[in-house]
Enzyme design. Structure first.
Site, PDB file in Angstrom:
ATOM      1  N   ARG A 242       0.867  -1.174   0.000  1.00 32.19           N
ATOM      2  CA  ARG A 242       0.000   0.000   0.000  1.00 32.19           C
ATOM      3  C   ARG A 242       0.903   1.222   0.000  1.00 32.19           C
ATOM      4  O   ARG A 242       1.960   1.223   0.664  1.00 32.19           O
ATOM      5  CB  ARG A 242      -0.873   0.030   1.256  1.00 32.19           C
ATOM      6  CG  ARG A 242      -2.044  -0.949   1.239  1.00 32.19           C
ATOM      7  CD  ARG A 242      -3.140  -0.497   0.274  1.00 32.19           C
ATOM      8  NE  ARG A 242      -4.279  -1.382   0.248  1.00 32.19           N
ATOM      9  CZ  ARG A 242      -4.454  -2.399  -0.608  1.00 32.19           C
ATOM     10  NH1 ARG A 242      -3.520  -2.654  -1.517  1.00 32.19           N
ATOM     11  NH2 ARG A 242      -5.535  -3.131  -0.567  1.00 32.19           N
ATOM     12  N   GLU A 271      -3.425   7.490  -4.733  1.00 31.50           N
ATOM     13  CA  GLU A 271      -3.766   6.959  -6.061  1.00 31.50           C
ATOM     14  C   GLU A 271      -5.073   7.559  -6.535  1.00 31.50           C
ATOM     15  O   GLU A 271      -5.976   7.785  -5.716  1.00 31.50           O
ATOM     16  CB  GLU A 271      -3.892   5.427  -5.971  1.00 31.50           C
ATOM     17  CG  GLU A 271      -2.573   4.786  -5.639  1.00 31.50           C
ATOM     18  CD  GLU A 271      -2.687   3.285  -5.335  1.00 31.50           C
ATOM     19  OE1 GLU A 271      -3.738   2.699  -5.623  1.00 31.50           O
ATOM     20  OE2 GLU A 271      -1.719   2.732  -4.821  1.00 31.50           O
ATOM     21  N   HIS A 289      -1.029   0.274  -9.850  1.00 34.08           N
ATOM     22  CA  HIS A 289      -1.666  -0.671  -8.918  1.00 34.08           C
ATOM     23  C   HIS A 289      -2.261  -1.876  -9.679  1.00 34.08           C
ATOM     24  O   HIS A 289      -3.476  -2.084  -9.682  1.00 34.08           O
ATOM     25  CB  HIS A 289      -2.756   0.039  -8.089  1.00 34.08           C
ATOM     26  CG  HIS A 289      -3.106  -0.704  -6.833  1.00 34.08           C
ATOM     27  ND1 HIS A 289      -3.481  -0.085  -5.667  1.00 34.08           N
ATOM     28  CD2 HIS A 289      -3.140  -2.028  -6.548  1.00 34.08           C
ATOM     29  CE1 HIS A 289      -3.750  -0.978  -4.738  1.00 34.08           C
ATOM     30  NE2 HIS A 289      -3.546  -2.174  -5.249  1.00 34.08           N
TER      31      HIS A 289
HETATM   32  C1  8YV Z   1      -6.851  -4.475  -6.148  1.00 32.11           C
HETATM   33  C2  8YV Z   1      -5.559  -4.900  -3.961  1.00 32.11           C
HETATM   34  O1  8YV Z   1      -6.361  -3.239  -6.393  1.00 32.11           O
HETATM   35  O2  8YV Z   1      -6.042  -7.068  -3.213  1.00 32.11           O
HETATM   36  C3  8YV Z   1      -5.774  -5.926  -2.898  1.00 32.11           C
HETATM   37  O3  8YV Z   1      -5.650  -5.581  -1.728  1.00 32.11           O
HETATM   38  O4  8YV Z   1      -5.064  -3.868  -3.710  1.00 32.11           O
HETATM   39  C4  8YV Z   1      -5.915  -5.253  -5.340  1.00 32.11           C
HETATM   40  O5  8YV Z   1      -5.796  -6.535  -5.664  1.00 32.11           O
HETATM   41  C5  8YV Z   1      -8.308  -4.339  -5.945  1.00 32.11           C
HETATM   42  O6  8YV Z   1      -8.733  -4.570  -4.640  1.00 32.11           O
HETATM   43  C6  8YV Z   1      -9.143  -5.065  -6.946  1.00 32.11           C
HETATM   44  O7  8YV Z   1     -10.487  -4.938  -6.664  1.00 32.11           O
END
Ligand code: 8YV
Length: 329
Positions: A242, A271, A289
């Protein structure tokens, strides 16, 4: 997102993130899906709020205690992502709302991307690509890059994805070390008590720890200085966790001043906005991301997020609750 008309007996779901096209058709067919209206306290009109039984969210979504409090019939928050640092899990638990996420199905993809960013930063692949495309090869080739095989990798966060990264690094004959909240005695790799001491013995420092208050700006100026001093070549930072885990201002300073050699970044503090100063640095490889962004993995994540909703809303146990919401063993 299309919002289905309200129908007697239908189950109302609030989508605080736009559902992926891999999920939306199933979601809309099974439930009455309402898109978040951020101007309203409950995210939906007052007459709909008491009927919302589920929230659909992505890994980047924010679900506050206030939103939860405004949805009296809420039972589940289903996150399509492994990270859930934007969800107020304590508030959800206090209300008996289960929070689910999509672990494991994305381990390979995120680990693959971490290795890709390491190689891209070490071998300067984006610069090499730009060089050839610009027709500059006849005028000369690029400065020599640095070798990744055999180097030292330090992994910040040794959960399932951290272990998948370590396994891949072994294929490059790398020496693996890690830091985590506590040592994992069953793992054969060296444990360092904190990020700074790990950085001091790493050529590549790879961040894959959960976000949230406990890890905010964990990678600070001190850690970056230690990474820079780890060898005469200076270390490279990779972040696939993150943006909040890295002090972005400190990182930009470290890169601009040559404290570290480079970085590979898939995540950022705010972001989708990436600071101009970061974008201007040629020794940084940037990605929007995309850690889990393959068709296969996103489909598996969509299916799991849907199954969790379906289970909870039909009175079955959910498949993948977040650790805080798992029943005591
Ligand atoms: C995606 C993510 O950006 O899994 C996570 O925590 O950051 C990612 O895989 C996102 O959540 C896809 O919906």
């Amino acid at each position: 997102m299309s919002t289905s008309p309200s129908a007697a007996g239908s189950i109302a779901v609030l989508a605080v993130a736009k559902p992926s096209p891999l999920l939306a058709p199933r979601l809309n067919a099974a439930f009455e899906v309402h898109a978040l209206d951020a101007t309203l306290p409950a995210g939906v009109p007052a007459e709909t709020a008491p009927r919302i039984r589920a929230i659909f969210a992505s890994g980047e979504s924010r679900v506050s205690a206030e939103l939860i409090a405004n949805l009296p019939a809420l039972e589940i928050i289903s996150v399509m992502g492994v990270g859930y640092d934007g969800i107020d899990v304590a508030a959800a638990k206090a209300r008996g709302v289960v929070v689910t996420h999509t672990p494991d199905v994305l381990n390979d993809d995120v680990a693959d991307l971490a290795i890709g960013l390491m190689l891209s930063a070490a071998r300067q692949l984006p610069a090499a690509d730009r060089h050839v495309r610009a027709g500059l090869w006849p005028q000369g080739t690029l400065p020599l890059a640095r070798k990744m095989s055999g180097a030292r990798i330090g992994i910040v966060g040794m959960g399932r994805i951290g272990q998948a990264i370590a396994q891949r690094a072994l294929g490059f004959n790398m020496t693996v070390a890690y830091t985590a909240r506590s040592a994992k005695p069953r793992l054969p790799w060296a444990y360092l008590p904190d990020a700074a001491s790990l950085a001091a013995v790493s050529d590549f420092l790879v961040v894959i720890t959960p976000g949230g208050a406990g890890t905010r700006k964990l990678i600070n100026a001190e850690v970056l200085a230690a990474l820079g001093a780890s060898s005469p070549q200076k270390g490279i930072l990779v972040n696939v966790a993150r943006g909040s885990v890295v002090d972005e201002a400190a990182l930009i300073e470290a890169l601009e001043n040559g404290v570290i050699a480079g970085a590979g970044l898939d995540v950022f503090e705010t972001e989708p906005n990436v600071p101009e100063r970061l974008r201007a640095l040629p020794q940084v490889v940037l990605a929007p991301h995309i850690g889990s962004a393959t068709g296969q993995t996103r489909q598996a994540m969509a299916d799991l997020a849907f199954d969790n909703l379906q289970c909870q809303l039909s009175g079955q146990p959910v498949k993948t609750p977040v650790p805080e919401c798992r029943p005591a063993e």
